[in-house]
Design a protein around this motif. Structure first.
Motif, PDB file in Angstrom:
ATOM      1  N   UNK A  76      50.383  39.453  27.470  1.00  0.00           N
ATOM      2  CA  UNK A  76      50.633  40.891  27.623  1.00  0.00           C
ATOM      3  C   UNK A  76      50.406  41.292  29.080  1.00  0.00           C
ATOM      4  N   UNK A  77      51.326  42.081  29.661  1.00  0.00           N
ATOM      5  CA  UNK A  77      51.142  42.522  31.045  1.00  0.00           C
ATOM      6  C   UNK A  77      50.000  43.527  31.158  1.00  0.00           C
ATOM      7  N   UNK A  78      49.143  43.306  32.151  1.00  0.00           N
ATOM      8  CA  UNK A  78      47.972  44.161  32.358  1.00  0.00           C
ATOM      9  C   UNK A  78      48.037  44.921  33.673  1.00  0.00           C
ATOM     10  N   UNK A  79      48.981  44.549  34.545  1.00  0.00           N
ATOM     11  CA  UNK A  79      49.101  45.181  35.853  1.00  0.00           C
ATOM     12  C   UNK A  79      49.879  44.272  36.784  1.00  0.00           C
ATOM     13  N   UNK A  98      46.247  48.046  37.986  1.00  0.00           N
ATOM     14  CA  UNK A  98      46.153  47.646  36.584  1.00  0.00           C
ATOM     15  C   UNK A  98      46.554  48.811  35.701  1.00  0.00           C
ATOM     16  N   UNK A  99      47.102  48.466  34.563  1.00  0.00           N
ATOM     17  CA  UNK A  99      47.519  49.466  33.591  1.00  0.00           C
ATOM     18  C   UNK A  99      46.278  50.004  32.867  1.00  0.00           C
ATOM     19  N   UNK A 100      46.422  51.166  32.228  1.00  0.00           N
ATOM     20  CA  UNK A 100      45.286  51.875  31.642  1.00  0.00           C
ATOM     21  C   UNK A 100      44.434  50.989  30.734  1.00  0.00           C
ATOM     22  N   UNK A 101      45.028  50.200  29.870  1.00  0.00           N
ATOM     23  CA  UNK A 101      44.268  49.388  28.922  1.00  0.00           C
ATOM     24  C   UNK A 101      43.477  48.264  29.563  1.00  0.00           C
ATOM     25  N   UNK A 102      43.724  47.974  30.830  1.00  0.00           N
ATOM     26  CA  UNK A 102      43.039  46.879  31.512  1.00  0.00           C
ATOM     27  C   UNK A 102      41.892  47.358  32.394  1.00  0.00           C
ATOM     28  N   UNK A 103      41.730  48.650  32.537  1.00  0.00           N
ATOM     29  CA  UNK A 103      40.678  49.174  33.401  1.00  0.00           C
ATOM     30  C   UNK A 103      39.298  48.935  32.810  1.00  0.00           C
ATOM     31  N   UNK A 104      38.337  48.742  33.696  1.00  0.00           N
ATOM     32  CA  UNK A 104      36.952  48.628  33.264  1.00  0.00           C
ATOM     33  C   UNK A 104      36.576  47.289  32.666  1.00  0.00           C
ATOM     34  N   UNK A 105      37.432  46.284  32.798  1.00  0.00           N
ATOM     35  CA  UNK A 105      37.168  44.966  32.201  1.00  0.00           C
ATOM     36  C   UNK A 105      37.086  43.875  33.265  1.00  0.00           C
ATOM     37  N   UNK A 138      38.298  54.346  41.859  1.00  0.00           N
ATOM     38  CA  UNK A 138      38.259  53.004  41.258  1.00  0.00           C
ATOM     39  C   UNK A 138      38.723  51.942  42.254  1.00  0.00           C
ATOM     40  N   UNK A 139      39.788  52.237  42.970  1.00  0.00           N
ATOM     41  CA  UNK A 139      40.316  51.273  43.928  1.00  0.00           C
ATOM     42  C   UNK A 139      39.371  51.100  45.111  1.00  0.00           C
ATOM     43  N   UNK A 140      38.758  52.177  45.554  1.00  0.00           N
ATOM     44  CA  UNK A 140      37.786  52.074  46.641  1.00  0.00           C
ATOM     45  C   UNK A 140      36.571  51.265  46.202  1.00  0.00           C
ATOM     46  N   UNK A 141      36.120  51.459  44.967  1.00  0.00           N
ATOM     47  CA  UNK A 141      34.983  50.689  44.452  1.00  0.00           C
ATOM     48  C   UNK A 141      35.339  49.210  44.359  1.00  0.00           C
ATOM     49  N   UNK A 142      36.567  48.895  43.965  1.00  0.00           N
ATOM     50  CA  UNK A 142      36.987  47.496  43.899  1.00  0.00           C
ATOM     51  C   UNK A 142      37.022  46.882  45.298  1.00  0.00           C
ATOM     52  N   UNK A 143      37.541  47.614  46.266  1.00  0.00           N
ATOM     53  CA  UNK A 143      37.563  47.106  47.637  1.00  0.00           C
ATOM     54  C   UNK A 143      36.145  46.764  48.088  1.00  0.00           C
ATOM     55  N   UNK A 144      35.197  47.633  47.815  1.00  0.00           N
ATOM     56  CA  UNK A 144      33.815  47.374  48.199  1.00  0.00           C
ATOM     57  C   UNK A 144      33.251  46.175  47.435  1.00  0.00           C
ATOM     58  N   UNK A 145      33.557  46.086  46.154  1.00  0.00           N
ATOM     59  CA  UNK A 145      33.078  44.955  45.342  1.00  0.00           C
ATOM     60  C   UNK A 145      33.619  43.627  45.876  1.00  0.00           C
ATOM     61  N   UNK A 146      34.818  43.661  46.447  1.00  0.00           N
ATOM     62  CA  UNK A 146      35.417  42.452  47.003  1.00  0.00           C
ATOM     63  C   UNK A 146      34.902  42.140  48.411  1.00  0.00           C
ATOM     64  N   UNK A 176      30.585  38.498  44.275  1.00  0.00           N
ATOM     65  CA  UNK A 176      30.152  38.147  42.917  1.00  0.00           C
ATOM     66  C   UNK A 176      31.299  37.603  42.068  1.00  0.00           C
ATOM     67  N   UNK A 177      30.991  36.871  41.070  1.00  0.00           N
ATOM     68  CA  UNK A 177      31.999  36.320  40.171  1.00  0.00           C
ATOM     69  C   UNK A 177      32.488  37.402  39.232  1.00  0.00           C
ATOM     70  N   UNK A 178      33.703  37.250  38.676  1.00  0.00           N
ATOM     71  CA  UNK A 178      34.257  38.271  37.787  1.00  0.00           C
ATOM     72  C   UNK A 178      33.398  38.461  36.536  1.00  0.00           C
TER      73      UNK A 178
END
Length: 179
Positions: A76-79, A98-105, A138-146, A176-178
């Motif tokens: 299934x496509x997630x993004x 990422x598509x809505x159903x894939x957020x937060x995972x 969310x995207x800014x938080x991901x950039x920082x996490x990376x 950190x690891x996923x």
């Protein structure tokens, strides 16, 4: 028909692969939603199809591009995620959506890490950026996490101000690891 050579990347939970027509319904639904305000939307179905087609076209023109992020078990496509460098960008980017159903995972983090590893390891990039709109928390938080560091702003002709996030180089320790 000439098709670009789009590699498949597998992570623990995900498959990064070429777009296929069966992914279009999920893509069109996402592009029609208000969630796409940070990535040039919302857009009608016809415009979404042109945008979807550009995912493959970018591979043909640049030799790299964004993959569909799919669930490894269900496909299934997630993004979509990957190295990205449109004509009006300041430099090559690691892009993620990422598509809505894939957020937060942890899907975006896992996929973006794989995309960055490909850009550095296979394409030979020595640096990369990611661009976010100022309101995309969310995207800014991901950039920082990376491990990215905010480097400034880029004024895009149609999207307005975008924040520039610089990725750590290919020799930097992995974040950190996923989840």
């Amino acid at each position: 028909m000439t098709e670009p050579d789009i590699p498949v990347i597998r992570t623990e939970r995900l498959t990064l692969r070429a777009p296929k027509i069966s992914d279009f319904e999920a893509y069109a639904a996402f592009r029609a939603s208000e969630r796409t305000a940070h990535v040039g939307g919302p857009m009608d179905r016809e415009t979404a199809f042109d945008s979807f087609s550009a995912l493959i076209g970018h591979w043909s023109l640049r030799g790299f591009g964004r993959w569909i992020v799919a669930d490894s078990r269900s496909d299934a496509p997630l993004g979509y995620v990957g190295p990205y460098f449109p004509e009006d960008w300041p430099e090559p980017e690691i892009a993620w959506t990422v598509f809505a159903g894939a957020e937060g995972r942890g899907v975006a983090f896992e996929a973006a890490q794989a995309a960055r590893a490909y850009a550095y390891g296979t394409l030979g990039w020595t640096t990369a950026i990611s661009l976010t709109t100022p309101g995309n928390a969310r995207s800014m938080a991901l950039a920082q996490r990376m491990g990215c560091v905010r480097e400034g702003e880029f004024a895009h002709q149609s999207m307005g101000p975008l924040l520039v996030w610089r990725h750590p180089g290919p020799d930097a320790p992995n974040p950190e690891t996923p989840l």
